[in-house]
Scaffold this motif. Structure first.
Motif, PDB file in Angstrom:
ATOM      1  N   VAL A  92       0.841  -0.779  -0.233  1.00 38.62           N
ATOM      2  CA  VAL A  92       0.101  -0.144   0.114  1.00 38.62           C
ATOM      3  C   VAL A  92       0.974   0.790  -0.316  1.00 38.62           C
ATOM      4  CG1 VAL A  92      -2.181  -0.952   1.333  1.00 38.62           C
ATOM      5  CG2 VAL A  92      -0.312   0.628   2.366  1.00 38.62           C
ATOM      6  N   ASN A  93       2.289   1.724   0.230  1.00 41.27           N
ATOM      7  CA  ASN A  93       3.060   2.243   0.551  1.00 41.27           C
ATOM      8  C   ASN A  93       3.408   2.607  -1.272  1.00 41.27           C
ATOM      9  OD1 ASN A  93       2.544   2.474   3.447  1.00 41.27           O
ATOM     10  ND2 ASN A  93       3.741   0.963   3.435  1.00 41.27           N
ATOM     11  N   ASP A  94       3.039   2.090  -2.392  1.00 42.40           N
ATOM     12  CA  ASP A  94       3.441   1.845  -3.388  1.00 42.40           C
ATOM     13  C   ASP A  94       3.202   3.919  -4.729  1.00 42.40           C
ATOM     14  OD1 ASP A  94       4.425  -0.840  -3.682  1.00 42.40           O
ATOM     15  OD2 ASP A  94       2.925  -0.920  -5.034  1.00 42.40           O
ATOM     16  N   VAL A  95       2.296   4.535  -3.405  1.00 41.37           N
ATOM     17  CA  VAL A  95       1.330   4.931  -4.000  1.00 41.37           C
ATOM     18  C   VAL A  95       2.692   6.678  -3.142  1.00 41.37           C
ATOM     19  CG1 VAL A  95       0.057   5.875  -2.170  1.00 41.37           C
ATOM     20  CG2 VAL A  95       0.002   7.160  -4.438  1.00 41.37           C
ATOM     21  N   LYS A  96       2.968   6.267  -2.776  1.00 41.32           N
ATOM     22  CA  LYS A  96       4.107   7.627  -1.688  1.00 41.32           C
ATOM     23  C   LYS A  96       5.309   7.628  -2.676  1.00 41.32           C
ATOM     24  CE  LYS A  96       2.634   6.062   3.342  1.00 41.32           C
ATOM     25  NZ  LYS A  96       2.924   6.173   4.198  1.00 41.32           N
ATOM     26  N   LYS A  97       5.995   6.321  -3.038  1.00 43.10           N
ATOM     27  CA  LYS A  97       7.240   6.429  -4.076  1.00 43.10           C
ATOM     28  C   LYS A  97       7.087   7.029  -5.285  1.00 43.10           C
ATOM     29  CE  LYS A  97       8.641   1.729  -2.786  1.00 43.10           C
ATOM     30  NZ  LYS A  97       8.811   0.350  -2.950  1.00 43.10           N
ATOM     31  N   LEU A  98       5.911   7.783  -5.623  1.00 39.23           N
ATOM     32  CA  LEU A  98       5.676   9.023  -6.460  1.00 39.23           C
ATOM     33  C   LEU A  98       6.674   9.996  -6.759  1.00 39.23           C
ATOM     34  CD1 LEU A  98       2.437   8.837  -7.831  1.00 39.23           C
ATOM     35  CD2 LEU A  98       3.553   7.586  -8.595  1.00 39.23           C
ATOM     36  N   PHE A  99       6.471  11.044  -5.921  1.00 33.63           N
ATOM     37  CA  PHE A  99       7.614  11.574  -5.316  1.00 33.63           C
ATOM     38  C   PHE A  99       7.574  11.584  -4.215  1.00 33.63           C
ATOM     39  CE2 PHE A  99       7.588  16.264  -7.333  1.00 33.63           C
ATOM     40  CZ  PHE A  99       8.108  16.725  -6.866  1.00 33.63           C
ATOM     41  N   LYS A 138      -7.114   3.734   1.718  1.00 41.20           N
ATOM     42  CA  LYS A 138      -7.842   4.808   1.996  1.00 41.20           C
ATOM     43  C   LYS A 138      -6.680   5.692   2.835  1.00 41.20           C
ATOM     44  CE  LYS A 138     -11.796   7.489   3.038  1.00 41.20           C
ATOM     45  NZ  LYS A 138     -12.716   8.175   1.727  1.00 41.20           N
ATOM     46  N   GLN A 139      -5.804   5.377   4.009  1.00 37.68           N
ATOM     47  CA  GLN A 139      -4.846   5.574   5.101  1.00 37.68           C
ATOM     48  C   GLN A 139      -4.007   5.717   4.131  1.00 37.68           C
ATOM     49  OE1 GLN A 139      -6.501   4.931   8.201  1.00 37.68           O
ATOM     50  NE2 GLN A 139      -3.882   6.467   8.344  1.00 37.68           N
ATOM     51  N   VAL A 140      -3.491   5.427   3.465  1.00 40.43           N
ATOM     52  CA  VAL A 140      -2.371   5.800   2.809  1.00 40.43           C
ATOM     53  C   VAL A 140      -2.808   7.134   2.155  1.00 40.43           C
ATOM     54  CG1 VAL A 140      -0.895   6.098   0.666  1.00 40.43           C
ATOM     55  CG2 VAL A 140      -0.776   3.718   2.179  1.00 40.43           C
ATOM     56  N   LEU A 141      -4.374   7.221   1.187  1.00 43.65           N
ATOM     57  CA  LEU A 141      -4.254   9.131   0.945  1.00 43.65           C
ATOM     58  C   LEU A 141      -4.389   9.915   2.085  1.00 43.65           C
ATOM     59  CD1 LEU A 141      -6.758   7.384  -0.988  1.00 43.65           C
ATOM     60  CD2 LEU A 141      -4.477   8.682  -2.067  1.00 43.65           C
ATOM     61  N   GLU A 143      -2.502   9.459   4.971  1.00 44.43           N
ATOM     62  CA  GLU A 143      -1.212   9.938   5.429  1.00 44.43           C
ATOM     63  C   GLU A 143      -1.169  10.781   4.324  1.00 44.43           C
ATOM     64  OE1 GLU A 143       0.769   6.514   6.032  1.00 44.43           O
ATOM     65  OE2 GLU A 143      -0.398   5.637   7.104  1.00 44.43           O
ATOM     66  N   LEU A 144      -1.170  10.572   3.160  1.00 39.78           N
ATOM     67  CA  LEU A 144      -0.116  11.710   2.311  1.00 39.78           C
ATOM     68  C   LEU A 144      -1.427  13.405   2.244  1.00 39.78           C
ATOM     69  CD1 LEU A 144       0.072   9.621  -0.291  1.00 39.78           C
ATOM     70  CD2 LEU A 144       1.308  11.028   0.254  1.00 39.78           C
ATOM     71  N   GLY A 145      -2.566  13.389   3.172  1.00 41.02           N
ATOM     72  CA  GLY A 145      -3.442  14.460   2.871  1.00 41.02           C
ATOM     73  C   GLY A 145      -4.552  14.354   2.255  1.00 41.02           C
ATOM     74  N   MET A 146      -4.629  13.397   1.175  1.00 39.73           N
ATOM     75  CA  MET A 146      -5.148  13.714  -0.108  1.00 39.73           C
ATOM     76  C   MET A 146      -6.850  13.329   0.648  1.00 39.73           C
ATOM     77  SD  MET A 146      -3.327  11.629  -3.037  1.00 39.73           S
ATOM     78  CE  MET A 146      -1.593  11.990  -3.496  1.00 39.73           C
TER      79      MET A 146
END
Length: 149
Positions: A92-99, A138-141, A143-146
């Motif tokens: 689930v942390n893959d989205v955090k690797k975008l930037f 949903k938790q990743v989104l 955490e990213l403030g999205m």
């Protein structure tokens, strides 16, 4: 589409089995367009890590709204060209690797992590936060403030 589920290498699960096991969306399989763009970029030998990360973001911005590929499929297309810490980890942390760095610099310009996520967050808040994600997605989104909790 009918997505083949061949092993990546002998003794490993195929793409569809991995995607289904992770609950990832499948549209048309790993992106050959993404792999081709990265292949051409690597042959030109002038793109640094920041430029390659920006290219990945650009490809996501192009292909996701058109539903050419899923997020997972686009990232897989770049997998073999990326440094280890930028590759898909299949979690689930893959989205955090975008930037993941504080800024990206290429072509004489600098792009900040804060500005990227605030703009991406605006899109997610207006469209994606109401989609019923798995709890960890949903938790990743959040955490990213999205998305709001």
């Amino acid at each position: 589409y009918s997505i083949p589920d061949r092993e990546f290498k002998q003794g490993t699960a195929g793409f569809k089995t991995i995607a289904d096991g992770l609950g990832y969306r499948v549209v048309s399989g790993p992106s050959a367009t993404m792999a081709g763009m990265y292949g051409v970029s690597s042959l030109q030998n002038h793109m640094n890590r920041d430029a390659l990360v920006a290219l990945r973001i650009t490809m996501l911005a192009w292909m996701l709204p058109l539903d050419d590929h899923s997020f997972f499929e686009i990232l897989l297309g770049a997998q073999s060209y990326l440094e280890d810490n930028d590759r898909v980890a299949f979690d689930v942390n893959d989205v955090k690797k975008l930037f993941s760095s504080e800024s990206l610099s290429f072509g004489g310009r600098t792009f900040t992590k804060e500005k990227f996520w605030s703009q991406a967050g605006g899109w997610f808040k207006s469209r994606a936060c109401d989609i019923p994600y798995k709890d960890e997605g949903k938790q990743v989104l959040i955490e990213l403030g999205m998305c709001d909790s």
